[in-house]
Design an enzyme around this catalytic site. Structure first.
Site, PDB file in Angstrom:
ATOM      1  N   HIS A   1       0.883  -1.150   0.000  1.00 57.37           N
ATOM      2  CA  HIS A   1       0.000   0.000   0.000  1.00 57.37           C
ATOM      3  C   HIS A   1       0.928   1.209   0.000  1.00 57.37           C
ATOM      4  O   HIS A   1       2.041   1.140   0.527  1.00 57.37           O
ATOM      5  CB  HIS A   1      -0.854   0.070   1.266  1.00 57.37           C
ATOM      6  CG  HIS A   1      -1.715  -1.106   1.520  1.00 57.37           C
ATOM      7  ND1 HIS A   1      -1.324  -2.178   2.285  1.00 57.37           N
ATOM      8  CD2 HIS A   1      -2.968  -1.388   1.100  1.00 57.37           C
ATOM      9  CE1 HIS A   1      -2.309  -3.062   2.345  1.00 57.37           C
ATOM     10  NE2 HIS A   1      -3.305  -2.611   1.635  1.00 57.37           N
TER      11      HIS A   1
ATOM     12  N   ASP B   1       2.537   1.840   3.336  1.00 61.19           N
ATOM     13  CA  ASP B   1       3.455   0.821   3.879  1.00 61.19           C
ATOM     14  C   ASP B   1       4.897   1.281   3.623  1.00 61.19           C
ATOM     15  O   ASP B   1       5.819   0.885   4.331  1.00 61.19           O
ATOM     16  CB  ASP B   1       3.248  -0.525   3.181  1.00 61.19           C
ATOM     17  CG  ASP B   1       1.862  -1.106   3.407  1.00 61.19           C
ATOM     18  OD1 ASP B   1       1.275  -0.830   4.477  1.00 61.19           O
ATOM     19  OD2 ASP B   1       1.362  -1.802   2.512  1.00 61.19           O
TER      20      ASP B   1
ATOM     21  N   MET C   1       2.547  -5.697  -7.193  1.00 58.99           N
ATOM     22  CA  MET C   1       1.217  -5.121  -7.012  1.00 58.99           C
ATOM     23  C   MET C   1       1.308  -3.932  -6.069  1.00 58.99           C
ATOM     24  O   MET C   1       2.092  -3.935  -5.117  1.00 58.99           O
ATOM     25  CB  MET C   1       0.273  -6.197  -6.461  1.00 58.99           C
ATOM     26  CG  MET C   1      -1.142  -5.741  -6.176  1.00 58.99           C
ATOM     27  SD  MET C   1      -1.373  -5.078  -4.519  1.00 58.99           S
ATOM     28  CE  MET C   1      -1.565  -6.587  -3.591  1.00 58.99           C
TER      29      MET C   1
ATOM     30  N   GLU D   1     -10.927  -6.643  -4.651  1.00 62.82           N
ATOM     31  CA  GLU D   1     -10.893  -7.652  -3.586  1.00 62.82           C
ATOM     32  C   GLU D   1     -12.089  -7.512  -2.665  1.00 62.82           C
ATOM     33  O   GLU D   1     -12.323  -6.458  -2.086  1.00 62.82           O
ATOM     34  CB  GLU D   1      -9.611  -7.522  -2.763  1.00 62.82           C
ATOM     35  CG  GLU D   1      -9.551  -8.516  -1.615  1.00 62.82           C
ATOM     36  CD  GLU D   1      -8.255  -8.486  -0.864  1.00 62.82           C
ATOM     37  OE1 GLU D   1      -7.272  -7.934  -1.394  1.00 62.82           O
ATOM     38  OE2 GLU D   1      -8.222  -8.998   0.270  1.00 62.82           O
TER      39      GLU D   1
ATOM     40  N   LYS E   1     -14.606  -8.644   0.608  1.00 64.12           N
ATOM     41  CA  LYS E   1     -14.601  -9.124   1.993  1.00 64.12           C
ATOM     42  C   LYS E   1     -15.982  -8.864   2.570  1.00 64.12           C
ATOM     43  O   LYS E   1     -16.564  -7.811   2.324  1.00 64.12           O
ATOM     44  CB  LYS E   1     -13.525  -8.399   2.809  1.00 64.12           C
ATOM     45  CG  LYS E   1     -13.338  -8.963   4.230  1.00 64.12           C
ATOM     46  CD  LYS E   1     -12.190  -8.272   4.953  1.00 64.12           C
ATOM     47  CE  LYS E   1     -11.968  -8.846   6.343  1.00 64.12           C
ATOM     48  NZ  LYS E   1     -10.883  -8.117   7.062  1.00 64.12           N
TER      49      LYS E   1
ATOM     50  N   GLU F   1      -9.627 -13.598  -1.929  1.00 65.18           N
ATOM     51  CA  GLU F   1      -8.803 -13.973  -0.780  1.00 65.18           C
ATOM     52  C   GLU F   1      -9.437 -15.155  -0.067  1.00 65.18           C
ATOM     53  O   GLU F   1     -10.647 -15.136   0.215  1.00 65.18           O
ATOM     54  CB  GLU F   1      -8.611 -12.825   0.192  1.00 65.18           C
ATOM     55  CG  GLU F   1      -7.829 -13.258   1.454  1.00 65.18           C
ATOM     56  CD  GLU F   1      -7.433 -12.131   2.364  1.00 65.18           C
ATOM     57  OE1 GLU F   1      -6.943 -11.089   1.889  1.00 65.18           O
ATOM     58  OE2 GLU F   1      -7.635 -12.284   3.588  1.00 65.18           O
TER      59      GLU F   1
ATOM     60  N   HIS G   1     -11.359 -14.292   3.142  1.00 65.38           N
ATOM     61  CA  HIS G   1     -12.588 -13.514   2.960  1.00 65.38           C
ATOM     62  C   HIS G   1     -13.727 -14.364   2.424  1.00 65.38           C
ATOM     63  O   HIS G   1     -14.871 -14.222   2.893  1.00 65.38           O
ATOM     64  CB  HIS G   1     -12.320 -12.329   2.044  1.00 65.38           C
ATOM     65  CG  HIS G   1     -11.266 -11.416   2.578  1.00 65.38           C
ATOM     66  ND1 HIS G   1     -10.770 -10.352   1.865  1.00 65.38           N
ATOM     67  CD2 HIS G   1     -10.595 -11.419   3.756  1.00 65.38           C
ATOM     68  CE1 HIS G   1      -9.846  -9.733   2.585  1.00 65.38           C
ATOM     69  NE2 HIS G   1      -9.720 -10.370   3.739  1.00 65.38           N
TER      70      HIS G   1
ATOM     71  N   ASP H   1      -5.138 -13.699  -3.255  1.00 69.11           N
ATOM     72  CA  ASP H   1      -4.602 -13.549  -1.894  1.00 69.11           C
ATOM     73  C   ASP H   1      -4.722 -14.889  -1.182  1.00 69.11           C
ATOM     74  O   ASP H   1      -5.811 -15.321  -0.807  1.00 69.11           O
ATOM     75  CB  ASP H   1      -5.385 -12.477  -1.126  1.00 69.11           C
ATOM     76  CG  ASP H   1      -4.863 -11.078  -1.392  1.00 69.11           C
ATOM     77  OD1 ASP H   1      -5.367 -10.120  -0.767  1.00 69.11           O
ATOM     78  OD2 ASP H   1      -3.945 -10.938  -2.224  1.00 69.11           O
TER      79      ASP H   1
ATOM     80  N   ASP I   1     -11.205 -12.098  10.629  1.00 73.13           N
ATOM     81  CA  ASP I   1     -10.236 -12.306   9.552  1.00 73.13           C
ATOM     82  C   ASP I   1      -8.888 -12.707  10.150  1.00 73.13           C
ATOM     83  O   ASP I   1      -8.151 -11.900  10.691  1.00 73.13           O
ATOM     84  CB  ASP I   1     -10.084 -10.980   8.773  1.00 73.13           C
ATOM     85  CG  ASP I   1      -9.256 -11.147   7.508  1.00 73.13           C
ATOM     86  OD1 ASP I   1      -9.084 -10.151   6.810  1.00 73.13           O
ATOM     87  OD2 ASP I   1      -8.815 -12.282   7.222  1.00 73.13           O
TER      88      ASP I   1
ATOM     89  N   ASP J   1      -6.244 -14.346   8.608  1.00 68.77           N
ATOM     90  CA  ASP J   1      -5.055 -14.193   7.742  1.00 68.77           C
ATOM     91  C   ASP J   1      -3.942 -15.166   8.154  1.00 68.77           C
ATOM     92  O   ASP J   1      -2.768 -14.784   8.244  1.00 68.77           O
ATOM     93  CB  ASP J   1      -4.538 -12.754   7.768  1.00 68.77           C
ATOM     94  CG  ASP J   1      -5.492 -11.785   7.063  1.00 68.77           C
ATOM     95  OD1 ASP J   1      -5.407 -10.571   7.340  1.00 68.77           O
ATOM     96  OD2 ASP J   1      -6.317 -12.245   6.255  1.00 68.77           O
TER      97      ASP J   1
ATOM     98  N   ASP K   1      -1.340 -13.026   1.414  1.00 67.12           N
ATOM     99  CA  ASP K   1      -1.814 -11.900   2.221  1.00 67.12           C
ATOM    100  C   ASP K   1      -2.131 -12.436   3.608  1.00 67.12           C
ATOM    101  O   ASP K   1      -3.287 -12.709   3.931  1.00 67.12           O
ATOM    102  CB  ASP K   1      -3.050 -11.261   1.597  1.00 67.12           C
ATOM    103  CG  ASP K   1      -3.447 -10.012   2.365  1.00 67.12           C
ATOM    104  OD1 ASP K   1      -4.544  -9.495   2.149  1.00 67.12           O
ATOM    105  OD2 ASP K   1      -2.651  -9.562   3.220  1.00 67.12           O
TER     106      ASP K   1
HETATM  107  C1  DIG Z   1      -6.748  -7.185   3.109  1.00 67.40           C
HETATM  108  O1  DIG Z   1      -7.058  -8.514   2.820  1.00 67.40           O
HETATM  109  C2  DIG Z   1      -6.401  -6.452   1.840  1.00 67.40           C
HETATM  110  C3  DIG Z   1      -5.411  -5.353   2.070  1.00 67.40           C
HETATM  111  O2  DIG Z   1      -4.428  -5.860   2.919  1.00 67.40           O
HETATM  112  C4  DIG Z   1      -4.845  -5.104   0.704  1.00 67.40           C
HETATM  113  O3  DIG Z   1      -5.360  -3.921   0.211  1.00 67.40           O
HETATM  114  C5  DIG Z   1      -5.308  -6.245  -0.138  1.00 67.40           C
HETATM  115  C6  DIG Z   1      -4.232  -6.695  -1.089  1.00 67.40           C
HETATM  116  O4  DIG Z   1      -3.779  -7.969  -0.805  1.00 67.40           O
HETATM  117  N1  DIG Z   1      -5.769  -7.254   0.822  1.00 67.40           N
HETATM  118 MN    MN Z   2      -6.204  -9.439   0.963  1.00 67.85          MN
HETATM  119 MN    MN Z   3      -7.747 -10.797   5.026  1.00 68.62          MN
END
Ligand code: DIG
Ligand code: MN
Ligand code: MN
Length: 388
Positions: free
Chosen positions: A56, A59, A90, A183, A185, A219, A222, A247, A257, A259, A289
């Site tokens: 991002h 970051d 990305m 993406e 969620k 993802e 998600h 992801d 979430d 992760d 991710d």
């Molecule tokens: C969260 O799952 C999102 C953010 O971390 C990011 O913008 C995106 C890219 O992997 N995943």
């Molecule tokens: Mn993600």
């Molecule tokens: Mn996530």
């Protein structure tokens, strides 16, 4: 079968700076790990065998950095990527952390917030253009509600469409060549997030001005949070030519979430996902991710990153073993055998429809075909458990 699970550039494994740079903060606890400079994170990733790094905007570049500081930071980062053989695959804009986005970014009721979100996005696209990124991810983490009294949901749809159309036009005008990956969620951090699943975004993409430039970034966590099958979502996206990015992580259904490290929660689901990606020849980035447990130190974070890639490669080998298994292939042939002389679904014609309507199906006989799925799944489990 080899058992060399060494990650190579051809695998296109990537990590976000925010993943290996995660300091372990959660809603109930402060950071447990010291901050690590982005250039040091790039060294970690290069040494672990990762191909790419994602980020991002913030970051890498603090939100209030001066132009001079920004340029210095970007130059240092580019140098680290070159030194360690890591590409920037990305980029995205952080449209969720700063309080200004507390009620969303592109879908906010405040036109100034929508304008600032778009400005921040264009600057992130410029940054990615400098770094050579070709995928731009839009994760609308704050695009949602706690009460639907705040806006009509179709207003949110229209606002997001206007923003994504603008982003596509900006990429075209500047020759960035981005593929935009949306993406989904279902919730967290908002009570409900608009476009909660990959399927919702696949429907949305068809309404965009430049739908050919826009795909999805499904993802695992998600789709699982929504109680869905990730491989089915990925297959629909792939079949539509929209699987621009992915992801990879893991998640226990019904939890926040998490992760988790790839395949840490449900290795069987992860196996079918890896098998699908490898069977179809997916060649876009494989982005993890995810982040290490809060209990980990810096070495534990590196264990986490190595584990994501190693498990993917182990499951890739298991998928090759599954595809080469004679008994499995025999069952697959049996369960999908043709029925010579029996009409089935094909392109419509009047002649075909007449023949289909005239055909006498022996419903009881048809229903007798054996479906040895217990055996097929047991053989799958035995391959996964190393007993075959
Ligand atoms: C969260 O799952 C999102 C953010 O971390 C990011 O913008 C995106 C890219 O992997 N995943
Ligand atoms: Mn993600
Ligand atoms: Mn996530």
């Amino acid at each position: 079968m080899t058992n060399d699970y060494t990650p190579l550039p051809e695998h296109k494994f990537s990590f976000g700076l925010w993943t290996v740079g995660n300091r372990g903060r959660d809603p109930f606890g402060d950071a447990v790990r010291p901050p690590v400079k982005p250039t040091e994170l790039v060294r970690w990733l290069g040494e672990a065998g990762a191909w790419g790094v994602n980020l991002h905007d913030n970051d890498l570049v603090p939100i209030d950095a001066s132009t001079a500081d920004r340029d210095r930071i970007v130059a240092e980062f580019k140098g680290a990527c070159a030194d360690h053989g890591v590409v920037t695959s990305m980029v995205s804009a952080n449209l969720f952390f700063d309080p200004v986005f507390r009620d969303g970014a592109f879908t906010s009721n405040d036109p100034a917030v929508r304008g600032y979100a778009l400005q921040k996005t264009l600057r992130a696209m410029d940054l990615g253009g400098e770094l050579g990124a070709k995928t731009y991810v839009v994760w609308g983490g704050r695009e949602g509600t706690e009460t639907d009294a705040c806006r009509r949901p179709d207003a949110a749809v229209k606002r997001l469409r206007d923003a994504i159309d603008y982003v596509c036009d900006y990429s075209i005008a500047n020759g960035y060549g981005y593929r935009i990956a949306l993406e989904a969620k279902p919730n967290e951090p908002r009570g409900d997030i608009y476009f909660p699943t990959t399927g919702a975004y696949l429907g949305f993409i068809t309404t965009l001005a430049h739908s050919e430039m826009v795909g999805v970034n499904p993802e695992v966590a998600h789709e699982h949070m929504a109680g869905l099958n990730m491989t089915h979502a990925v297959a629909q996206a792939w079949e539509a030519g929209k699987l621009f990015h992915i992801d990879l992580n893991d998640q226990v259904i019904g939890r926040h979430d998490q992760d988790f490290r790839f395949a840490a929660a449900n290795p069987k689901a992860a196996f079918f996902l890896v098998k699908f990606l490898e069977d179809v020849g997916y060649d876009n980035p494989r982005h993890f991710d995810a982040h290490a447990y809060r209990t980990e130190d810096d070495e534990g974070v590196r264990d986490f990153a190595r584990g994501c890639m190693r498990t993917y490669l182990i499951l890739k080998e298991k998928a090759a073993r599954w595809n080469a298994d004679a008994e499995i292939q025999g069952i697959l042939k049996e369960i999908s055998a043709d029925r010579p002389g029996t009409p089935t679904v094909e392109k419509h014609s009047t002649a075909h429809a007449d023949a289909l309507l005239a055909f006498d199906f022996d419903r009881k006989a048809i229903g007798q075909r054996r479906l040895p799925y217990e055996k097929l799944d047991q053989l799958t489990i035995e391959i996964l458990l190393g007993a075959r």
